[in-house]
Design an enzyme around this catalytic site. Structure first.
Site, PDB file in Angstrom:
ATOM      1  N   TYR A   1      -7.403 -12.732  -3.135  1.00  0.00           N
ATOM      2  CA  TYR A   1      -7.300 -12.209  -4.270  1.00  0.00           C
ATOM      3  C   TYR A   1      -8.125 -12.790  -5.449  1.00  0.00           C
ATOM      4  CZ  TYR A   1      -3.755  -8.807  -2.693  1.00  0.00           C
ATOM      5  OH  TYR A   1      -2.981  -7.686  -2.028  1.00  0.00           O
TER       6      TYR A   1
ATOM      7  N   LYS B   1      -1.480 -17.635  10.117  1.00  0.00           N
ATOM      8  CA  LYS B   1      -2.488 -17.420  11.253  1.00  0.00           C
ATOM      9  C   LYS B   1      -3.253 -18.558  11.440  1.00  0.00           C
ATOM     10  CE  LYS B   1      -4.117 -14.263  14.087  1.00  0.00           C
ATOM     11  NZ  LYS B   1      -3.422 -13.823  15.005  1.00  0.00           N
TER      12      LYS B   1
ATOM     13  N   ASP C   1       1.094 -12.056  12.988  1.00  0.00           N
ATOM     14  CA  ASP C   1       1.341 -10.790  13.431  1.00  0.00           C
ATOM     15  C   ASP C   1       2.410 -10.590  14.183  1.00  0.00           C
ATOM     16  OD1 ASP C   1       0.227 -13.114  15.211  1.00  0.00           O
ATOM     17  OD2 ASP C   1      -1.158 -11.793  16.109  1.00  0.00           O
TER      18      ASP C   1
ATOM     19  N   ASP D   1       1.693  -9.696   0.674  1.00  0.00           N
ATOM     20  CA  ASP D   1       1.381  -8.190   0.222  1.00  0.00           C
ATOM     21  C   ASP D   1       1.708  -7.267   1.159  1.00  0.00           C
ATOM     22  OD1 ASP D   1       0.453  -6.036  -1.552  1.00  0.00           O
ATOM     23  OD2 ASP D   1      -1.338  -6.176  -0.437  1.00  0.00           O
TER      24      ASP D   1
ATOM     25  N   ASP E   1       5.217  -4.502   1.839  1.00  0.00           N
ATOM     26  CA  ASP E   1       5.300  -3.133   2.025  1.00  0.00           C
ATOM     27  C   ASP E   1       6.112  -2.990   3.319  1.00  0.00           C
ATOM     28  OD1 ASP E   1       4.131  -2.916  -0.564  1.00  0.00           O
ATOM     29  OD2 ASP E   1       2.886  -1.192   0.508  1.00  0.00           O
TER      30      ASP E   1
END
Ligand code: IPM
Ligand code: MG
Length: 384
Positions: free
Chosen positions: A145, A195, A227, A251, A255
């Protein structure tokens, strides 16, 4: 907490349903303030798409300073189709980044709990939802970001674009340390999500977590690849206590986790840094949902995520833990009593459910605010 205090809160209603949910949140905070003997002085900041229309920028630097000088910031949502041109130099989301980055609010706390009465509102099987109570700690002021360069470039083969994933060990350490501390106050279980099989930033992240581990001997910490974490969030969500992860992973995972709670409209968030005010930590409080332009202005938006963000504001920035617990108990009672905004109403309806809009939900919550409200858990335990 200060007896008889007047707290200075900057609101950033923003766009779409933002103004409606912030109006509801303000009314709920005023009501709880009356019950507990404190008051608010509100300053409204025009930002987001509204800022672009009014000032030509998503947020003015002087308004970031107004936010910095307040006790807390209460934000609705920004963005909408009117400002969706991805090539425009000014975008509504820049207001979020100016506040988060400008005020160094590096830790974004996103608690996910499932109210038992809402199990039917989630597509996940009810038996998997039992006991879900997790806290996602998302790093908020670095990573993709904020990394530079971030731009489209032309080169001989055509167009190309670059974003930069960058973390310093100090940026990782401060957010991971906070996550360890929060885990200590909860069930002492921390999952660090990365990751590391692909990304250098993730391998540095793991090293920093390992270096902090001895300081928090009572906390069980494990590393999980993002994942597989995404999969476990729906296959065994109740196994999570505190998760800590970098900006974009947080983020996406938050959700996903909101589906457990029945609707994206349910989830609150707090963004905190290290700056102290007279009453607590300076923080930015916002629901995790967006501006939902298709339902804006129709009294359809679920105000719960914003109102629960208000409870976090009371606890973290104002030191008003009892008032926060009372507000949370009022929300919980409203849901138990069957009030449902459209996003929460099961397709088949249900016996004892009352369809309400934003205002009806707010009124039911305000009716249930009580000084001696039976808070189901101790105040400090709520989002810690
Ligand atoms: C959030 C939102 C924002 C983010 C968007 C609106 C830029 O999705 O707060 O989660 O990605 O941080
Ligand atoms: Mg998001």
């Amino acid at each position: 907490m200060t007896a008889g205090a007047t707290y200075r809160v900057a609101t950033v209603p923003g766009d779409g349903i933002g103004p409606e949910v912030i109006a509801a949140g303000r009314t709920a905070l005023e009501a709880v303030g009356r019950a507990f003997g404190f008051a608010f002085e509100w300053t409204e900041i025009i930002a987001g798409g509204n800022g672009i229309d009014t000032w030509g920028v998503a947020i003015r630097p002087e308004d970031v300073e107004v936010a910095r000088g307040s006790d807390a910031i209460y934000l609705g949502a920004v963005g909408g189709p009117k400002w969706d041109n991805p090539n425009a130099p000014v975008r509504p989301e820049q207001a979020l980044f100016a506040l988060r980055g400008g005020l160094d609010l590096f830790a974004n706390l996103r608690p996910v709990r499932v109210h038992p009465a809402l199990a039917a509102s989630s597509p996940v099987r009810p038996e998997l939802l039992e006991g879900v109570d997790m806290l996602i700690v998302r790093e908020l002021t670095s990573g993709l970001y904020f990394g530079k360069p971030s731009e489209e470039r032309s080169f001989e083969g055509g167009r190309a674009a670059i974003d930069t994933l960058w973390y310093t060990e100090a940026q990782i350490r401060r957010v991971v340390r906070l996550a360890f501390q929060l885990a200590q106050g909860r069930r002492s279980n921390l999952v660090s999500v990365d990751k590391a099989n692909v990304l250098a930033t993730s391998r540095l992240w793991r090293k920093v977590v390992e270096e902090l581990r001895p300081e928090f001997a009572g906390v069980e910490v494990t590393h999980q690849l993002v994942d597989s974490c995404a999969m476990f969030l729906v296959t065994r969500p109740a196994s999570f206590d505190v998760l800590v992860t970098e900006n974009m992973f947080g983020d996406i995972l938050s959700d996903e986790a909101s589906v457990l709670a029945g609707s994206l409209g349910m989830l609150p968030s707090a963004s905190l840094g290290e700056r102290r005010t007279a009453h607590g930590l300076l923080g930015l409080y916002e629901p995790i949902h967006g501006s939902a332009p298709t339902i804006a202005g129709q009294d359809k938006a679920n105000p719960v995520g914003t109102i629960m963000s208000g409870a976090m504001l009371l606890r973290w920035s104002l030191g008003e833990a009892a008032a926060a617990a009372s507000l949370e108990a009022a929300v919980s009672a409203t849901l138990s009593d069957g009030f449902r905004t459209p996003d929460l109403m099961p397709a088949a309806g249900g016996p004892g459910l009352t369809a309400v809009g934003t205002r009806g939900m707010l009124a039911a919550i305000v009716d249930r605010i009580a000084i001696t409200g039976a808070a189901p858990r101790t105040a400090a335990a709520q989002d810690r």
